[in-house]
Motif scaffolding. Structure first.
Motif, PDB file in Angstrom:
ATOM      1  N   GLU A  58       0.832  -1.210   0.000  1.00 52.44           N
ATOM      2  CA  GLU A  58       0.000   0.000   0.000  1.00 52.44           C
ATOM      3  C   GLU A  58       0.868   1.261   0.000  1.00 52.44           C
ATOM      4  N   GLN A  59       1.930   1.262   0.812  1.00 52.39           N
ATOM      5  CA  GLN A  59       2.829   2.418   0.863  1.00 52.39           C
ATOM      6  C   GLN A  59       3.569   2.583  -0.462  1.00 52.39           C
ATOM      7  N   ALA A  60       4.000   1.474  -1.048  1.00 51.84           N
ATOM      8  CA  ALA A  60       4.690   1.539  -2.340  1.00 51.84           C
ATOM      9  C   ALA A  60       3.768   2.105  -3.412  1.00 51.84           C
ATOM     10  N   THR A  61       2.523   1.689  -3.414  1.00 50.12           N
ATOM     11  CA  THR A  61       1.546   2.217  -4.371  1.00 50.12           C
ATOM     12  C   THR A  61       1.328   3.702  -4.134  1.00 50.12           C
TER      13      THR A  61
END
Length: 147
Positions: A58-61
């Protein structure tokens, strides 16, 4: 990654920040040497290294969404500011903005291939091998990069 529509109030904020980052980068350009570009890349990598080591999907997205918003805002404002904001200014502005968010990126400088009469240089901003700013770089050969 599917691109989402950006709300109007978010667009206004992005435009203001992009204008400020472009002004800052334009001011720094007169004092910037090729070695300084490498130093900017190193500073970006260090700032990203200070971010948490484990990033969820989620953070990477979320980071990629920020990258695309920054690129969109910088490209859009570069056409509207009253000073010249060529490729290197745009790359420097976007890299600084992303660095403040803890997202690493790299300024790459290249030269056009297959040209005998004119020297043509171009700068672009990349992250993990993806070009964020700089358009189609297929006719350019990398001249300067930190990695």
């Amino acid at each position: 990654m599917k691109r989402e529509r950006i709300r109007f109030d978010r667009l206004v904020v992005l435009a203001l920040i992009a204008g400020l980052e472009l002004a800052r980068a334009r001011g720094l350009l007169a004092k910037t040497s090729p070695l300084d570009v490498l130093r900017l890349n190193d500073r970006s990598a260090i700032a990203a290294a200070a971010a948490p080591l484990t990033r969820s999907q989620e953070q990477a997205t979320h980071d990629w969404r920020i990258c695309h918003e920054v690129a969109y805002a910088i490209k859009g404002m570069a056409r509207r500011v009253p000073w010249r904001s060529d490729c290197l200014v745009q790359a420097m502005a976007a890299q600084h903005w992303l660095m403040r968010r803890g997202i690493a990126s790299e300024i790459v400088i290249g030269t056009a291939t297959g040209r005998q009469s004119e020297f043509e240089a171009h700068a672009w901003l990349a992250r993990e091998g993806e070009v964020l700013l700089g358009g189609d770089i297929s006719r350019f050969e990398t001249l300067l990069r930190s990695r």
